[in-house]
Design an enzyme around this catalytic site. Structure first.
Site, PDB file in Angstrom:
ATOM      1  CG  MET A 163      -1.771   1.183   1.425  1.00  5.56           C
ATOM      2  SD  MET A 163      -2.982   0.952   2.770  1.00  5.56           S
ATOM      3  CE  MET A 163      -1.916   0.619   4.172  1.00  5.56           C
ATOM      4  NE  ARG A 296      -6.810   3.660   9.954  1.00  5.20           N
ATOM      5  CZ  ARG A 296      -7.364   4.790   9.580  1.00  5.20           C
ATOM      6  NH1 ARG A 296      -8.684   4.919   9.588  1.00  5.20           N
ATOM      7  NH2 ARG A 296      -6.628   5.809   9.180  1.00  5.20           N
ATOM      8  CE1 TYR A 436       1.714  -1.275  12.198  1.00  2.00           C
ATOM      9  CE2 TYR A 436       3.624  -1.384  10.768  1.00  2.00           C
ATOM     10  CZ  TYR A 436       2.767  -1.988  11.653  1.00  2.00           C
ATOM     11  OH  TYR A 436       2.968  -3.317  11.986  1.00  2.00           O
ATOM     12  CD  GLU A 437      -1.820   0.419   7.610  1.00  2.00           C
ATOM     13  OE1 GLU A 437      -2.652   1.180   7.079  1.00  2.00           O
ATOM     14  OE2 GLU A 437      -0.961  -0.189   6.956  1.00  2.00           O
ATOM     15  N   GLY A 438      -2.389   4.958  10.490  1.00  2.00           N
ATOM     16  CA  GLY A 438      -3.106   6.014  11.208  1.00  2.00           C
ATOM     17  C   GLY A 438      -2.705   5.988  12.667  1.00  2.00           C
TER      18      GLY A 438
END
Length: 586
Positions: A163, A296, A436-438
């Site tokens: 991604m 997430r 990571y991932e927000g």
């Protein structure tokens, strides 16, 4: 040092006693033949693979790390062979769509396998985990030709996914990204730009690597509405399906990181790479968030996996390490597991890990309902619960996972700081899961600013009503009385703060000031809820597992849930103490 023990008995308890897993599967078309016995047998085999193949590579992979030589990425010794063994054993396609060569097993089974992998080798788990996220986005948004070309080999694990979102000046604010996509004229696009922090961007496992890239089309408006999503493979695909020429993409460098050293985190240069549009032009974030939301939840499970492994190893050490005298002063030296402070650290980690797993299973069951239930209303309700809990699972599980790793390291004292014992790697690896991932701060803002106001607060109210129903059911069970009462009081605090935030939602500073504390409060109440359910079932048995669950539920009620008192006070205090001070005085 104690080796990791897959928590199969705990899982069996949850699937067979706490949650009506068999009953749910019978109601879901395509899962009618799945039951707890089958799930546990699969998980037992997964545990053997994790312990036998992946765990031995964890420390060596961390020490060796990945290398970039002459433009090619090499993973640590043993990783390519382990990945091929993983694929050949069928683990990559466990929950994949049978239409594209997947096994079609429930999400519940998948997340429990992910937990075990994360416990033994967090770096390795990112390869299949990211691939599944890419599969989700392609499945949901790509056209039929892209699906037919890429999904079978990605689901089988022959090809992997990555991604590509982040740029040097565009992290959380993706509206700032500058990567461009120019139409070629034949339906494809030339993608130009540089992305950073790209996990699994390149490796030496063989096969293809499918990049999902956010970029802007010519004339696209500024901000997030001008972003589109593109699929670009490392190798272009021939008409016969074979791998052809290498696409115009390269690895500029590998990031030098605090942890997950065996995972190649790449700076990717796209120098006119050929790609194809996924979904509608200008709606790239909509398509990408399909992948990000899946990731997430996956990252939350990584936090659980680290917590479980670290707590296990700390407990094993505490049983063997002799130090100090008994509490009454009559014996010594004694195993440090007899010391109250050591027990506090171990029980805190155990209570958080057990509750995380229970809530993860419940959430995964809602995902299965949302995907397969024959009743539309049931699907819609379950989908709402998944949306509500996604930021909670991601942020709370990883916060608690990191805290458990640090506490477990503390149990080992100086040995916890030394590499050979493995505890410091848990701390380093767990840290990225909060980022990571927000970042977890972003997850908290998502919960407070986007999820709570959904349906004007009705979604959260329905979730609270589920908790209240189980509290009423457990009210007449003396053995579960302590956890039931404590959770009821904590739920009252959560409902009070929820009303406060909904009333103040027009003031962004109030939401921002409260967000992190509110997410933790929400998570602790949800944990209390699943502990009530576990205690209610444990009260019916007399096995060591049942007795441990009851004792841990009481500990959670008396030593962890009281955190909700100060969390409520902090939330209600508002934003003034944060925002009134001049920035230059900070």
């Amino acid at each position: 040092m104690t080796s990791y023990a897959p928590p199969v008995s705990d899982i069996t308890f949850l699937l067979g006693e706490v949650f009506d897993f068999d009953g749910l599967m019978r109601r879901l078309p395509g899962h009618e033949d799945v039951n707890a016995d089958l799930a546990v047998s699969i998980l037992d085999e997964a545990g053997k693979f994790c312990v036998g193949v992946l765990e031995p590579l964890n420390r060596s992979g961390d020490e060796e790390g990945c290398r970039l030589e002459n433009g090619a990425v090499s993973t640590p010794k043993g990783f390519p062979e382990a990945y091929r063994a993983f694929v050949e054993a069928g683990w990559a396609g466990l929950s994949g769509d049978p239409e594209y060569s997947g096994q079609g097993l429930p999400r519940v089974v998948q997340i429990l396998v992910d937990e075990m992998i994360s416990s033994v080798n967090l770096s390795f788990g990112l390869f299949p985990g990211l691939t599944r996220g890419a599969v989700e986005a392609i499945s949901r948004h790509a056209n039929s030709d892209l699906k037919a070309t890429y999904l079978p080999k990605m689901i089988s694990g022959e090809w992997t996914g990555a991604m590509a979102l982040t740029e040097a000046a565009a992290g959380t604010d993706l509206g700032l990204l500058t990567t461009k996509a120019e139409p070629v004229g034949d339906g494809s696009y030339r993608i130009k730009g540089t992305k950073i922090f790209i996990s699994s961007g390149d490796h030496d496992f063989g096969g293809n690597i499918i990049h999902l890239i956010l970029a802007r089309l010519p004339g696209a408006p500024k901000g997030v509405k001008g972003i589109s999503l593109f699929l670009a493979p490392k190798f272009l695909i021939g008409k016969d399906g074979s791998l052809g020429a290498r696409n115009d993409m390269s690895v500029g460098s590998l990031e030098h990181k605090m942890g997950i050293h065996a995972q190649p985190t790449c700076v990717m240069n796209y120098d006119g790479a050929i790609g194809w549009l996924v979904g509608e032009a200008g709606r790239g974030l909509n398509a990408m968030f399909t992948m990000m939301n899946a990731e997430r939840l996956f990252v939350g499970i990584q936090g659980l996996g680290i917590a479980e492994a670290a707590n296990q190893k700390a407990t094993g050490y505490a049983r063997e390490r002799l130090q100090g005298r008994s509490s009454d002063g009559t014996r010594g030296p004694v195993a440090i597991i007899e010391h109250p402070d050591v027990r506090r650290m171990l029980l805190t980690g155990r209570s958080l890990a057990d509750a995380s797993r229970a809530l993860a299973i419940w959430t995964a069951m809602q995902m299965d309902i949302a995907a397969r239930h024959p009743d539309e209303a049931a699907r819609r309700e379950a989908d709402g619960f998944v949306a509500l809990l996604t930021p909670v699972v991601k942020a709370a599980f990883t916060d608690f996972g990191f805290e458990t790793a640090v506490a477990s390291q503390q149990v080992l004292g100086g040995h916890g700081y030394i590499r050979e014992w493995g505890m410091e790697q848990f701390v380093r690896d767990a840290r990225i899961t909060q980022i990571y991932e927000g970042t977890n701060g972003v997850q908290a803002l998502d919960l407070v600013s986007r999820k709570l106001p959904m349906e004007d607060g009705a979604l959260a109210s329905r979730f609270f009503a589920l908790i209240e129903q189980d509290l009423r059911t457990a009210a007449d069970l003396p053995a579960a009385g302590v956890i039931t009462k404590a959770t009821a009081q904590a739920l009252g605090r959560l409902e009070t703060t929820t009303r406060h935030l909904l009333a103040a939602r027009a003031a962004p500073a109030e939401a921002g000031a409260a967000a992190a504390d509110y997410l933790r409060l929400f998570a602790l109440v949800a944990f209390g809820w699943v502990w009530v359910r576990m205690a209610a079932q444990a009260a019916t048995g007399q096995t060591p597992l049942h007795r441990r669950k009851l004792a841990t539920a009481t500990f959670f009620a008396e030593r962890v849930l009281p955190q909700t008192l100060w969390l409520e006070a902090a939330i209600i205090s508002g934003a003034a103490s944060l925002m009134d001070i001049e920035a230059e005085l900070l």
